[in-house]
Scaffold this active site. Structure first.
Site, PDB file in Angstrom:
ATOM      1  N   ALA A  40      51.276  38.562  41.632  1.00 56.75           N
ATOM      2  CA  ALA A  40      50.639  38.177  40.363  1.00 56.75           C
ATOM      3  C   ALA A  40      51.188  39.076  39.271  1.00 56.75           C
ATOM      4  O   ALA A  40      51.597  40.204  39.532  1.00 56.75           O
ATOM      5  CB  ALA A  40      49.123  38.320  40.457  1.00 56.75           C
ATOM      6  N   GLY A  44      50.796  40.158  34.870  1.00 58.69           N
ATOM      7  CA  GLY A  44      50.153  40.056  33.565  1.00 58.69           C
ATOM      8  C   GLY A  44      51.103  40.610  32.516  1.00 58.69           C
ATOM      9  O   GLY A  44      52.310  40.722  32.763  1.00 58.69           O
ATOM     10  N   PHE A  88      51.425  43.814  30.939  1.00 55.53           N
ATOM     11  CA  PHE A  88      52.039  45.114  31.225  1.00 55.53           C
ATOM     12  C   PHE A  88      51.743  45.555  32.647  1.00 55.53           C
ATOM     13  O   PHE A  88      51.775  46.741  32.961  1.00 55.53           O
ATOM     14  CB  PHE A  88      51.524  46.167  30.234  1.00 55.53           C
ATOM     15  CG  PHE A  88      51.939  45.870  28.824  1.00 55.53           C
ATOM     16  CD1 PHE A  88      53.203  46.223  28.372  1.00 55.53           C
ATOM     17  CD2 PHE A  88      51.080  45.213  27.957  1.00 55.53           C
ATOM     18  CE1 PHE A  88      53.595  45.930  27.074  1.00 55.53           C
ATOM     19  CE2 PHE A  88      51.460  44.921  26.656  1.00 55.53           C
ATOM     20  CZ  PHE A  88      52.724  45.286  26.216  1.00 55.53           C
ATOM     21  N   LYS A 102      48.450  47.354  42.437  1.00 56.36           N
ATOM     22  CA  LYS A 102      48.513  47.001  41.023  1.00 56.36           C
ATOM     23  C   LYS A 102      49.297  48.090  40.291  1.00 56.36           C
ATOM     24  O   LYS A 102      48.941  49.271  40.349  1.00 56.36           O
ATOM     25  CB  LYS A 102      47.101  46.857  40.443  1.00 56.36           C
ATOM     26  CG  LYS A 102      47.066  46.314  39.016  1.00 56.36           C
ATOM     27  CD  LYS A 102      45.620  46.046  38.593  1.00 56.36           C
ATOM     28  CE  LYS A 102      45.541  45.445  37.200  1.00 56.36           C
ATOM     29  NZ  LYS A 102      44.150  45.182  36.800  1.00 56.36           N
ATOM     30  N   ASP A 115      35.173  39.911  31.020  1.00 57.55           N
ATOM     31  CA  ASP A 115      36.289  38.994  31.284  1.00 57.55           C
ATOM     32  C   ASP A 115      36.078  38.254  32.604  1.00 57.55           C
ATOM     33  O   ASP A 115      36.995  38.131  33.421  1.00 57.55           O
ATOM     34  CB  ASP A 115      37.627  39.742  31.279  1.00 57.55           C
ATOM     35  CG  ASP A 115      38.812  38.806  31.009  1.00 57.55           C
ATOM     36  OD1 ASP A 115      38.593  37.707  30.448  1.00 57.55           O
ATOM     37  OD2 ASP A 115      39.950  39.175  31.344  1.00 57.55           O
TER      38      ASP A 115
END
Length: 303
Positions: free
Chosen positions: A34, A36, A38, A57, A156
């Site tokens: 996955a 995003g 940055f 991550k 979020d």
């Protein structure tokens, strides 16, 4: 927004193929799963126990603000550690690369996100029991956040941030937007800063009316999560968004329509309606929402 890449071919840039130490863990980094703006999430294996898989991550911090977001995420995950509906943080480190800092977070590996599941169903709607099982897991995680002192708003909540664990439970992730800064914005300069913050760290299709228009001067607090839960429940039920995310006026007025099909009980449709009240004061809090569904929320000793 995260873009999941389940069938992605191996890339030769980034961290693929590297071996790194993060805390007490030695891991081999495999392919990106996955990405995003940055940051990127990789599949990784334990160097000593090859059957153990992790999600790594990797975040590049170009300034103090982005480093602060990383540390907020780490702090939040630590405070929720042990909760069955929150992705577990196993180790983390921040590397000083000179001009930038790079954060590495090793988390439990979950092979599916809720958005993957929803998008792959076509027109195969869920049965009501399945919907309630998914939604209960989400609400359990939100309950744990809202019960902190002071209450923490995730800010979020969305299908992309819900992952299916190997234990079969749905787990909340991505706590970089979490906030305890609950206030009513009065001054134009404060509003400008908050509007920028909202634009950068929340998702339009799940954004509560009070976040779209600060001139309403309504209290922005954990009730923004209740609105997002209403949007999420609608999406799980009907496999589409209640609002398309760009229809600001529709959102400000709470103007949406419950489809006639598939037919769900009033338990679910009433809960959507209660959560999608334009005024935050009219929405239930997470405890009241649980009472509407007669759920005993999981009481977990965290830490």
């Amino acid at each position: 927004m995260w873009r999941f890449k389940p069938f992605m071919q191996k890339e030769h840039n980034g961290l693929e193929g590297r071996a790194v130490d993060v805390g007490n863990l030695k891991i081999h980094i495999r392919n990106a799963i996955a990405e995003g703006g940055f940051s990127c999430v990789y599949l990784a294996r334990d160097a000593l126990h090859a059957s153990k898989q992790y999600a790594l991550k990797h975040m590049i911090c170009n300034d103090e603000e982005s480093l602060e977001l990383v540390m907020k995420e780490v702090s939040m995950m630590k405070s929720l550690k042990g909760h069955p509906n929150v992705v577990t943080l196993l180790a983390h480190t921040v590397l000083d690369m000179g001009r930038t800092k790079e954060a590495l977070l090793v988390m439990e590996f979950c092979d599916k996100s809720l958005v993957n599941v929803l998008e792959s169903r076509g027109s195969g709607y869920f049965e009501e029991k399945q919907i309630l099982l998914i939604f209960r897991d989400v609400c359990n995680a939100v309950f744990a956040m809202h019960c902190q002192s002071p209450p923490v708003a995730h800010r979020d909540l969305k299908a992309e941030n819900l992952l299916l664990g190997s234990d079969g439970l749905w787990k909340l992730c991505d706590f970089g937007s979490a906030s305890t800064n609950h206030k009513r914005f009065e001054k134009p300069e404060e509003m400008g800063i908050e509007e920028d913050n909202i634009r950068k760290h929340t998702t339009p299709a799940y954004r509560a009316p009070e976040m779209w228009d600060l001139y309403r001067r309504e209290l922005i607090n954990e009730k923004v999560d209740i609105w997002a839960l209403g949007c999420l429940l609608f999406r799980i039920c009907y496999l589409k968004s209640a609002f398309d995310g760009e229809s600001k006026l529709q959102i400000l007025n709470g103007n949406y329509r419950i489809p006639e099909l598939p037919k769900y009980s009033s338990l679910i449709t009433n809960l959507i309606k209660d959560m999608l009240q334009a005024s935050p004061d009219a929405r239930p809090d997470i405890t009241q929402a649980s009472a509407l569904l007669d759920w005993p929320f999981i009481s977990v000793k965290l830490g």
